[in-house]
Enzyme design. Structure first.
Site, mmCIF file in Angstrom:
data_model
loop_
_atom_site.group_PDB
_atom_site.id
_atom_site.type_symbol
_atom_site.label_atom_id
_atom_site.label_comp_id
_atom_site.label_asym_id
_atom_site.label_seq_id
_atom_site.Cartn_x
_atom_site.Cartn_y
_atom_site.Cartn_z
ATOM 1 N N TYR A 22 -25.154 -53.086 -17.922
ATOM 2 C CA TYR A 22 -23.975 -52.370 -18.393
ATOM 3 C C TYR A 22 -24.150 -51.960 -19.857
ATOM 4 C CZ TYR A 22 -18.955 -51.517 -19.228
ATOM 5 O OH TYR A 22 -17.739 -50.964 -19.549
ATOM 6 N N ASP A 46 -8.987 -49.843 -18.684
ATOM 7 C CA ASP A 46 -9.621 -49.767 -20.002
ATOM 8 C C ASP A 46 -8.889 -48.747 -20.861
ATOM 9 O OD1 ASP A 46 -11.273 -49.538 -22.224
ATOM 10 O OD2 ASP A 46 -13.112 -49.380 -21.067
ATOM 11 N N ASP A 107 -14.592 -57.304 -22.789
ATOM 12 C CA ASP A 107 -14.449 -56.936 -21.385
ATOM 13 C C ASP A 107 -14.376 -58.187 -20.528
ATOM 14 O OD1 ASP A 107 -14.573 -54.295 -22.099
ATOM 15 O OD2 ASP A 107 -16.385 -53.835 -20.943
#
Length: 132
Positions: A22, A46, A107
């Protein structure tokens, strides 16, 4: 090692690899490569509080904003994993049209048994986006 411990270790290895990919794809990959890290039907919020994206097309559109930048560098600051979840902080520096920005979100990702992301929630607010 029990079967359960072995399965947990295997999932942990998959999760760690996905988080590394990622970050790498945010720096030099395509929106499609990032979307491929997600399971079908995965959700992306997000930042937290934003509309939830639920389709591959929405994910590709969302990540295309980043991958379409003239400059982009993501750097992992720290990561914790437990069970099917990873929490990590990274810095993303982007640039386009002579302007540069930096953001450092946290995250939270949940994974399925195959190591695909089933949900991602990003913790940041507008004041965290800094023009450099």
């Amino acid at each position: 090692m029990t079967v359960e411990q072995d399965t947990t270790a295997e999932l942990s290895d998959k999760i760690n690899a996905v988080v590394e990919n990622y970050i790498e794809y945010l720096t030099s990959g395509t929106a499609e490569q990032i979307a491929d890290l997600y399971a079908a039907g995965a959700t992306v919020e997000d930042p937290i509080g934003a509309d939830i994206r639920t389709t591959r097309e929405q994910l590709v559109e969302f990540y295309s904003v980043i991958t379409g930048m003239d400059e982009r560098t993501a750097t992992l600051k720290w990561k914790k994993t437990a069970g099917d979840t990873a929490v990590f902080e990274f810095t993303l520096v982007t640039g386009t049209s002579g302007m540069r920005f930096e953001i450092t979100p946290v995250d939270i990702m949940v994974f399925d048994a195959d190591g695909k992301i089933t949900s991602m929630r990003a913790v940041w607010q507008a004041s965290d986006l800094v023009q450099l």
